[in-house]
Design an enzyme around this catalytic site. Structure first.
Site: not given
Length: 277
Positions: A122, A163, A264
């Site tokens: 992330y 991500d 998402h």
DNA sequence: ATGACCGGTCGTACCGGA
């Protein structure tokens, strides 16, 4: 082997959808981001009922990453060597506050699952290019590059997904003109991705399922999903020996529909077994 | 309808998200 990555935007808020998605999609390994809970708060018992072991890394309100696997979890790494901590000033913090121990945020977890080295990532958001958060983002990517270089040297097939908070090209945002001067599209951020690929990692681009763009994120606001005003920022990077065996990859837009979705969508990747036959 | 922000927090406004 079926692998997936999904920024769930709070595993607590998303738990019913996560469980039904696991049952329907039946991935072998899942990388989660923005779990927003400490490791001891992760709903490991609930996913265990579906056959998944959990490795979770979290620090509470923000961030948080995890790997779920039904093919084993070994050699878990919370964070990676050299991972930087955010050293900028928090909002409202004064120069007079006591020094605090700087600990890296929970943005990376690695594990070996069924013979594949898996990283759930992330990346920092960056906020604006002139902020300390942006400098931190680039620093984090530099450290990640060095760490993944060392990970590749282990010789296992490697997947580094999650991500990334970077759209690799202008094709990966719904309107490039909107993003001029913003993070996620700057040359320095895209260069950071190039340097990861230069290690030998391949960008496994998923099929879009609808429309021409395999976006993975749509803002909750202004009907962005319904207008397909999205971005491809959730990426599946894989070593050559893994990427060459990918049989299919898609964005699961169904998971973005209906009541109570994450902003998402998951990326789902099928990889053929190694060796002949 | 895919249908027009959401999750978190010592909160009942405001921050962070991208």
């Amino acid at each position: 082997m079926r692998l997936a990555t999904w920024n769930v935007n709070s595993v607590k808020a998303r738990l019913p959808r996560l469980l039904s998605w696991l049952a329907e999609t039946a991935p072998d390994v899942v990388c989660l981001q923005e779990t927003k809970c400490r490791a001891d708060q992760f709903p490991a018992a609930e996913v265990a009922e579906l056959g998944y072991a959990t490795a979770a890394h979290g620090d509470g309100r923000w961030n948080g990453v995890a790997v779920l696997s039904r093919v084993g979890i070994e050699d878990v790494s919370n964070g990676f060597p050299g991972e930087p901590a955010y050293e900028g000033e928090a909002e409202g913090q004064t120069k007079l506050t006591e020094p605090v121990l700087l600990v890296p945020e929970a943005r990376a977890i690695g594990a070996t699952c069924g013979g594949v080295r898996v990283w759930s990532l992330y990346a920092p958001n960056g906020r604006t290019p002139d902020s300390a958060h942006y400098a931190y983002k680039l620093e984090w990517f530099r450290a990640l590059r060095d760490a993944l270089g060392a990970e590749l040297a282990r010789g296992l097939p490697l997947v580094a997904c999650g991500d990334y908070n970077v759209a690799p090209t202008d094709e990966d945002v719904w309107d490039p003109s909107v993003f001029v001067g913003s993070t996620h599209v700057t040359p320095a951020e895209r260069q950071a991705l190039t340097e990861l690929r230069d290690l030998g990692l391949h960008d496994v681009v998923p099929a879009a399922m609808k429309g021409p763009h395999p976006y993975t994120y749509w803002d909750y606001r202004a009907g962005a999903f319904h207008k397909d005003m999205g971005m491809r920022i959730d990426l599946f990077y894989a070593s050559e020996d893994c990427a060459s065996r990918v049989s299919s990859a898609y964005v699961d837009r169904e998971a973005r529909k209906g009541k109570g979705p994450s902003d998402h969508a998951p990326v789902v990747v099928d990889v053929d077994a190694e060796g002949p036959g």
